[in-house]
Structures are given as C-alpha cells and as structure tokens.
Design an enzyme around this catalytic site. Sequence first.
Site, PDB file in Angstrom:
ATOM      1  N   HIS A 177       0.881  -1.176   0.000  1.00 24.32           N
ATOM      2  CA  HIS A 177       0.000   0.000   0.000  1.00 24.32           C
ATOM      3  C   HIS A 177       0.913   1.219   0.000  1.00 24.32           C
ATOM      4  CE1 HIS A 177      -2.359   3.118   1.964  1.00 24.32           C
ATOM      5  NE2 HIS A 177      -1.785   2.906   3.114  1.00 24.32           N
TER       6      HIS A 177
ATOM      7  N   TYR B 197      -5.787   9.221   2.267  1.00 28.18           N
ATOM      8  CA  TYR B 197      -5.758   9.792   3.616  1.00 28.18           C
ATOM      9  C   TYR B 197      -4.495  10.625   3.784  1.00 28.18           C
ATOM     10  CZ  TYR B 197      -2.631   5.878   4.916  1.00 28.18           C
ATOM     11  OH  TYR B 197      -1.604   4.979   4.988  1.00 28.18           O
TER      12      TYR B 197
ATOM     13  N   ASP C  56     -27.279 -20.426  19.004  1.00 24.74           N
ATOM     14  CA  ASP C  56     -28.544 -21.107  19.275  1.00 24.74           C
ATOM     15  C   ASP C  56     -28.687 -22.251  18.278  1.00 24.74           C
ATOM     16  OD1 ASP C  56     -28.985 -19.416  17.106  1.00 24.74           O
ATOM     17  OD2 ASP C  56     -31.067 -19.039  17.627  1.00 24.74           O
TER      18      ASP C  56
HETATM   19  C1  LIG Z   1       2.022   2.027   4.536  1.00 23.62           C
HETATM   20  C2  LIG Z   1       1.188   1.570   5.677  1.00 23.62           C
HETATM   21  C3  LIG Z   1       0.368   2.456   6.313  1.00 23.62           C
HETATM   22  C4  LIG Z   1      -0.416   2.047   7.378  1.00 23.62           C
HETATM   23  N1  LIG Z   1      -1.149   2.967   8.018  1.00 23.62           N
HETATM   24  C5  LIG Z   1      -1.871   2.609   9.088  1.00 23.62           C
HETATM   25  C6  LIG Z   1      -2.576   3.588   9.818  1.00 23.62           C
HETATM   26  O1  LIG Z   1      -2.519   4.769   9.497  1.00 23.62           O
HETATM   27  N2  LIG Z   1      -3.349   3.190  10.846  1.00 23.62           N
HETATM   28  C7  LIG Z   1      -3.427   1.875  11.204  1.00 23.62           C
HETATM   29  O2  LIG Z   1      -4.153   1.577  12.128  1.00 23.62           O
HETATM   30  N3  LIG Z   1      -2.724   0.918  10.557  1.00 23.62           N
HETATM   31  C8  LIG Z   1      -1.958   1.257   9.506  1.00 23.62           C
HETATM   32  N4  LIG Z   1      -1.247   0.320   8.830  1.00 23.62           N
HETATM   33  C9  LIG Z   1      -1.369  -1.096   9.230  1.00 23.62           C
HETATM   34  C10 LIG Z   1      -0.462  -1.411  10.411  1.00 23.62           C
HETATM   35  O3  LIG Z   1       0.802  -0.925  10.184  1.00 23.62           O
HETATM   36  C11 LIG Z   1      -0.369  -2.900  10.656  1.00 23.62           C
HETATM   37  O4  LIG Z   1      -1.624  -3.483  10.561  1.00 23.62           O
HETATM   38  C12 LIG Z   1       0.219  -3.183  12.030  1.00 23.62           C
HETATM   39  O5  LIG Z   1       1.441  -2.505  12.180  1.00 23.62           O
HETATM   40  C13 LIG Z   1       0.466  -4.674  12.215  1.00 23.62           C
HETATM   41  O6  LIG Z   1       1.123  -4.885  13.433  1.00 23.62           O
HETATM   42  P1  LIG Z   1       1.710  -6.323  13.786  1.00 23.62           P
HETATM   43  O7  LIG Z   1       2.343  -6.238  15.088  1.00 23.62           O
HETATM   44  O8  LIG Z   1       0.622  -7.312  13.572  1.00 23.62           O
HETATM   45  O9  LIG Z   1       2.726  -6.606  12.593  1.00 23.62           O
HETATM   46  P2  LIG Z   1       4.247  -6.183  12.420  1.00 23.62           P
HETATM   47  O10 LIG Z   1       4.490  -4.808  12.862  1.00 23.62           O
HETATM   48  O11 LIG Z   1       4.597  -6.522  11.022  1.00 23.62           O
HETATM   49  O12 LIG Z   1       4.989  -7.119  13.416  1.00 23.62           O
HETATM   50  C14 LIG Z   1       5.109  -8.508  13.173  1.00 23.62           C
HETATM   51  C15 LIG Z   1       6.464  -8.907  13.684  1.00 23.62           C
HETATM   52  O13 LIG Z   1       6.602 -10.305  13.626  1.00 23.62           O
HETATM   53  C16 LIG Z   1       7.946 -10.586  13.301  1.00 23.62           C
HETATM   54  N5  LIG Z   1       8.010 -11.947  12.769  1.00 23.62           N
HETATM   55  C17 LIG Z   1       7.393 -12.430  11.664  1.00 23.62           C
HETATM   56  N6  LIG Z   1       7.709 -13.720  11.475  1.00 23.62           N
HETATM   57  C18 LIG Z   1       8.499 -14.073  12.499  1.00 23.62           C
HETATM   58  C19 LIG Z   1       9.141 -15.286  12.851  1.00 23.62           C
HETATM   59  N7  LIG Z   1       9.037 -16.376  12.103  1.00 23.62           N
HETATM   60  N8  LIG Z   1       9.898 -15.300  13.980  1.00 23.62           N
HETATM   61  C20 LIG Z   1      10.032 -14.199  14.753  1.00 23.62           C
HETATM   62  N9  LIG Z   1       9.472 -13.009  14.444  1.00 23.62           N
HETATM   63  C21 LIG Z   1       8.699 -12.958  13.334  1.00 23.62           C
HETATM   64  C22 LIG Z   1       8.267  -9.539  12.275  1.00 23.62           C
HETATM   65  O14 LIG Z   1       9.645  -9.337  12.112  1.00 23.62           O
HETATM   66  C23 LIG Z   1       7.571  -8.329  12.844  1.00 23.62           C
HETATM   67  O15 LIG Z   1       8.388  -7.570  13.664  1.00 23.62           O
HETATM   68  C24 LIG Z   1      -0.411   0.694   7.776  1.00 23.62           C
HETATM   69  C25 LIG Z   1       0.402  -0.205   7.124  1.00 23.62           C
HETATM   70  C26 LIG Z   1       1.201   0.209   6.083  1.00 23.62           C
HETATM   71  C27 LIG Z   1       2.065  -0.786   5.415  1.00 23.62           C
END
Ligand SMILES: Cc1cc2nc3c(=O)[nH]c(=O)nc-3n(C[C@H](O)[C@H](O)[C@H](O)COP(=O)(O)OP(=O)(O)OC[C@H]3O[C@@H](n4cnc5c(N)ncnc54)[C@H](O)[C@@H]3O)c2cc1C
Length: 819
Positions: free
Chosen positions: A224, A260, A545
């Site tokens: 995105h 946005y 239910d």
């Molecule tokens: C450009 C952009 C704009 C966005 N804007 C917004 C916004 O304005 N508002 C909003 O609410 N959301 C926004 N989002 C969405 C939001 O960023 C994500 O939904 C959110 O950060 C997800 O958090 P998370 O902790 O699930 O994932 P992540 O932050 O990706 O964390 C997951 C972690 O798991 C680790 N991991 C994965 N696999 C393994 C493994 N096998 N072993 C150990 N560690 C592992 C990764 O390294 C990572 O650190 C945006 C996203 C993008 C890309």
Amino acid sequence: MTPRIVLIGAGIVGCALADELSARGWSEITVLEQGPLFATGGSTSHAPGLVFQTNPSRTMIGFAAYTVEKYNALTLAGRWAFRQVGGLEVATTPARVEELKRKLGYAASWGVQAELLDPDQCAQLHPLLDRDQVLAGYHTPHDGLAKPLRAAEAQARAAIARGVRFLPWQRVVALETGGGGRVAGVRTEQEVYPADIVVSCAGYWGARIARMAGTSLPLTPMAHQYAMTTPLAALAADRFSTAASEAGLPILRHQDRDLYFREHRDRLGIGSYAHRPMPLETGNLADPTPADTGMPSQLAFTADDFAPAWADAAALLPALGSAKVEEGFNGIFSFTPDGFPLLGESAQVPGCWFAEAVWITHSAGVARAVAEWIRTGTPDVDVHECDLNRFEAVQLAPTYHRTRSCRNFIEVYDIIHPLQPSEQNRPARVSPFYARQSELGAVFLEAGGWERPQWFEANAALDTSAVPARGDWASRYWSPIAGAEAQAARERVALFDMTPLARLEVQGSGALAFLQRMTTNQLDKPIGAVTYTLLLDEAAGVRSDLTVARIGPELFQIGTNGPLDLDWFRRHLPADDGSVQIRDITAGTCCIGVWGPHARDLVQPLTDTDFSHAAFGYFKARQAYVGDVPVTALRVSYVGELGWELYTSADLGLRLWDALWHAGQPFGVTAAGRSAFSSLRLEKGYRLWGTDMTAEHTPDEAGLGFAVKADKGEFLGREALLRRHEAGPPALRLVPLLLDRVEDVVMGREPVFHDGKPVGYVTSAGFGYSIGRSIAYAWLPSSIAEPGSSVEIEYFGERLRAVTAAEPLFDAAMTKIRR
Ligand SMILES: Cc1cc2nc3c(=O)[nH]c(=O)nc-3n(C[C@H](O)[C@H](O)[C@H](O)COP(=O)(O)OP(=O)(O)OC[C@H]3O[C@@H](n4cnc5c(N)ncnc54)[C@H](O)[C@@H]3O)c2cc1C
C-alpha cells in the site's frame, strides 16, 4: 502454575499482548522477534498511525476505543504515543454525504463522539482544504495519531518491568508439539523455547506460522503506497505543529478518492488505496537480516501507481500545487477476505494462538481481548467476526482468499451496502435446487460461500400492490416481490431453500451426555423430539442457538450457525475415547422449508407417513419418504407457519424439489427467498444469532430464557448464569420497535434515541408484510423496554419515530403453527 508463553513478533500486536498478558499476572513470557527491537522491520515500523475509530462493527469500534484510551495515557521517555488531533473525513459527492450520515449513526450507536460539519467548518478545521471541493465533513474529535513504534515500545517496557523477555534476531522456524498435538514450544534458528501457549503476532508473515501449525490462514500480504511531500509553505514551522507535537491538524480522509493524509511537521504524508492491488506470495516474503538495515516491509515506491492519487490530492489540497513527492514506499501489511482480523486458537494445534491482520487502530483492544480469551477461555467482548475459525473450507483456498482480499483492498474506502455481495469467486457453493432457482429468476446473494436466493423474478406477477415503497438505500438488494413471497407463505404455501443453514451430526454412546453438558435445554427426550437450545460460554454469554433433533438413541442432527459451532463442539469433545463423533453434514445434504397454511395439503399426499398434527406434532422429527425421496422431516418453522424442514442427501435434492413443486401447483406453491424469510422471522421475533445476540448477551437479556433449563443438571455456563441471575434482572433487553411510518425501513446498526439521548442500537430490521408495519429489533435499557415507550431511530441523519412493542408481533397464540 503460570503458563510459559511465547509470542512470535514484536510489532505493535506482540508488544501490546505482552503488556496485557503480563498485566494479568503472567510473567513467564518470551517475545521472539526475527528482527531488531523495536523497529523490527515489520509493518509497525513505518505505519503513519492514523486512528479513525468509526466502523460498522461494534466490536471493531470497541477495539479502537480501548486503543485510543490506552495510547493516550502512554508515553515513552516523556514523549507522546498518541495525539488526539481529531479526525476529519470529507465528502465530495452526494453519495458520500449520505455515507457520512450513516457513519454518524454508528458513532451514536457505539459511543464515538462525532458531528457533521458544513464546508466552512471543514475548511476552518483543516485550512489546507479547498472549501469548494467539499460538500460536508465528519468530525471525530477523539480520533488522532498514534506513534506506532513509541506505543509498541512503551507497552514492551511495561511488560519487561513485569519480567517479560524480548529477544531480537530469533526467527521462529518451527512449532514443537507434544501430547495430543498440543503446542510444546517453538524452534528458532538458534534454539528451542518450550511453551505451554504460543501466540503468533507475526503480522503479514502470519500465514507462514500457520503453515508451521499445519493450518492455513486466509491472510494476504499486500503493498500500500505512502508518500511524503516536500516541505509546504502552508505548513510552515509552528503554524500548526511544533517539533514535539509533529502534527496539529486533524487526520484527514478523502474516501471518494481512496486517500488519507497526516501532517509530518512541515510536510504532508499521503496514503493511497487508489492503486492496483499488489498482493505478495507468503513464500516470497523477505526477512530482516542484521546485514541489511532496510525494512523488509518497505518495497520500492512505484511512482506511476501514485500519479493519479497525487493529482486527486492536489485537487483537494491546493497547497500541494507546487510541491512534489519527496519520498515514498510501498508498505506491506495484511488483508483478509472480509476485512476483519484473524484471532483465536488454532483448531489443529491446541495452545497455538494467532493475533494477525490487526491495524494499529485496533491493536490494544485486540490485545486485551486475546489476553482475556487466553486467560479465561472467553474474550471480554464478542469476537465472532474476528475468530480465525469462522471460515468455510472453500474460503480458505489461497485463490479464494487472495481474490477476495484484493477486492477488499480496492473497496476499503468504498460505500458498501450491508447486503452487497462480493462478485468474485462465485458461484462457489450451490444447493441442488440451484438450477430450478435460476430458471425462476432467483436474485442470488451470498452467505457462507452459498448462493442464496434473495427473491425470485418469476414471482413478479404476484400482487405487490400492498407493499409500500421505500427509500433508495433500503430498496437496494430488495424487491417488492419479497413482500408477495412473504404473503404467499402466510396465505398459501412456499418453498424456502434452507440448505445453507449449517448442520452437524453428533452420534455415539456419549452423544447425549455430551450435548447435555454443552447446551442449556433438556435434550434427554424421546427419539423424534426436537429442541431449541443454546450454547453458552463460561461467562454465560450466548455463543449460539441450535435446533437439536434426536434421530436415534445415540444420534442427533443439529442446526447450527456455522463453522464456529463445530469448532466449539470439537474443543469440548470428551477425551479421545470414541464415545462421541461429530461431523459437518451440511455439504452432503440439503433442506427445503415447506411452510404455509397449505403445507400439509402439499406434503401429505406425497408420503405414507402420517403428517397430521396428532401424529406429527410441533417440534417433532420423523424419517419418511416424500415421493421416493428419503427425508428427515422436522416440524419446526422459523417463519411462523405450519410446515416442515425436509432434509435429504444432496444427490436427491433436485428430485425432492421437483416433487414438492409439482404437488404444490394446485395450492399456488411459491418459491420464496431470504428477503421474505427475514420479514417473516422478524414478525415472529425469532432471533438471528450474530446479529440480534452474541456472546455479550445472556439468554434472559436476549429474550431466550425459555431455552434454559437450569435444573437439568450441569452444563457449560450454568454457574455463571446463576450468578448473573442473582445479580438481578437484566439491565438491557432486546425488544421489537414498530416505526410510525410504513415507508421507513431501516437496515440494522442504527442508533436508538430516547428523550433525545442515544440509548441503544438496532440489530435486525425489515418490513412485516403481514402486520403492515416496519419493524426494528433493538437493544434498549430495561427501563424503556416495556411496550409503549416512544423512541427515535436515527437513519441517515433523520430521526424516525417508533414505539416499543410486545412480541411476537404476529400470531401470538401460535394458532398458525400448531394445527
Ligand atoms: C504504509 C502503511 C500504512 C499504514 N497505516 C496505518 C494507519 O494509518 N493506521 C493503522 O491503524 N494501521 C496502519 N497500517 C497497518 C499497520 O501498520 C499494521 O496493521 C500493524 O502494524 C500490524 O502490526 P503487527 O504487530 O501485527 O505486525 P508487524 O508490525 O509486522 O509485526 C510482526 C512482527 O513479527 C515478526 N516476525 C514475523 N515472522 C516471524 C518469525 N518467524 N519469527 C520471529 N518473528 C517474526 C516480524 O519481524 C515483525 O516484527 C499501515 C500499514 C502500512 C504498510
């Protein structure tokens, strides 16, 4: 003993969950992160952090509200984690103005402070706007900006202070399992971490962890675009923000153009959903490496994709005229087929949990619910929309969920009608009657992957003169023909395709005892008895239910609400001694509801079995032949008319339909769709689980106390239910409202006002063709739930007068059914 917990991933979800779990007294928690801490390289590391709380889902609003409350109180090294700059969504089309009014309704229903602004007020609030482009604005003063990394680290620090370990550069490569297939730990590239509970908070890598658990998650990583402008004179330093505050203007959405905006001091950040979907293969995802300081979640900016967005942004915000994109990236995060997160415990590997596809906006709320869920077995809010076990098998197919997720990306800011079906991957599941329904001009919507007729164009010749016209929104995915079909069921006889109603078969020597323990009503009845009963969770909330038919001494057929019920049963099966077998028979069987005053006249000549009232009473089941088709007939009626649900195997379905159709011709048999069905059930007050009531409601609140036999012995949720009874009568009740004007038909989720104040919200609504009134069921305080209270329903900004009524609204004496 406190369980050993491993969380995979230190993004905002992993950090929030570590905090919520440790705050509940659990400290044997290890968070394993494949990248560095805390800018891990996942989505959280670069999310701009806009938090708009308003959502059609009450649950999602609740998640967002808690996130705002929590992050607003958080700081890291004295710096803010959330700034309540407010939110502004502008409308540049008349349709969007109406949509903003609808949003105002969600806000009032579920407690978000919001107001509609005129163009001048919008321009005052956000001076960069071209006032002349704007028709209206939706202002939410409590929305704002999260600082995702700060919020994540602040929560992690709180958890660390309680003894939680955060370990960077620990990539989980396998799950360890032990007895009963239960999770026993995880293996990273370096070592094994034993665990009693593992929670994957791996963000868009989540599907990989699911594969390690031998399961699949319908999660599609998608890119995105987010871009930052060159400095803007209009945002000159200290005009709206200081170095410390970063932003003073409200966060802004221009959903008519999928855009946005947020302020970054003297620059604007612009996010766009206007570009082509950019899905990624889970197998091709890059991982962070110590050698590479880049962010795996940031792909190179594709400027061409952004060009139309830039033009649209400049049209709304003329200050962008002389600016350029200074930097941008295509950032990856998770999409799902229905836009909801994927939360809960794996059905395949007990102890292995997932908290995936969660936005910053909902992160703390999700973490709180998942923490409660893990700790007590019951989340503190209704999460059925988010439960990862909610999908049908076909919906888990990679091609299916990928196409749907791409569609979701395109539609993320679109105006979506509550009945609007997806156009992709259809038809997927069809009942054996599909060919006949198509010949009859069925207008199909989709439910659980099934094609479900909403009404039949072949019925256009029926009399619809008594069906009142309705407004534009309520008349979408609707036809007055539905009114004629409903009347056909009330006056003659109609065939309803009930195949999509999910059904299970439970059998074995322990089947009765198992079902008695799982549900609220008395099931120890003779063969041939049918019982309406409830599944409660440990807190006595209504999980589902069911209609349970005792087919044999050790055999039961159960009408359920979908995959979550099967999942719940399986989790509670007695130890693997083979005494209870359970299987989903939905796909291999089908069902026709034959309902109406002539139902017996139609069915009886086709069968040797006595279908008289004396021989085949209400809420009874019989095996019979109808024509030459073996059926299980259930004398039940979700529409409030005489008749039967006739079940048979899928191969014989068409033959059953044809037999009933031919036999019904003298009686004017009519094929009727879901729209008619919904109207008929509303008139009878039959609840629709997931819409009318959820696990947040007790049976008494939902008006289902009659389905509980507390004296039958132990059952799941009984103790909590008795405690709740002792606490006094319910504070809330689900009650029917009758609207003053017949042309006012609402859709559900609208706020209800009493004495000018919001007091509740609508669940199901529709027109009752037999009673000639517009009906809305609503949750209201008990103090005004008695019949006769005047209320108002807000619908697209207009207050519609209504009054609480006694139920059922139709045939209270049940003379139509019991004869
Ligand atoms: C450009 C952009 C704009 C966005 N804007 C917004 C916004 O304005 N508002 C909003 O609410 N959301 C926004 N989002 C969405 C939001 O960023 C994500 O939904 C959110 O950060 C997800 O958090 P998370 O902790 O699930 O994932 P992540 O932050 O990706 O964390 C997951 C972690 O798991 C680790 N991991 C994965 N696999 C393994 C493994 N096998 N072993 C150990 N560690 C592992 C990764 O390294 C990572 O650190 C945006 C996203 C993008 C890309």
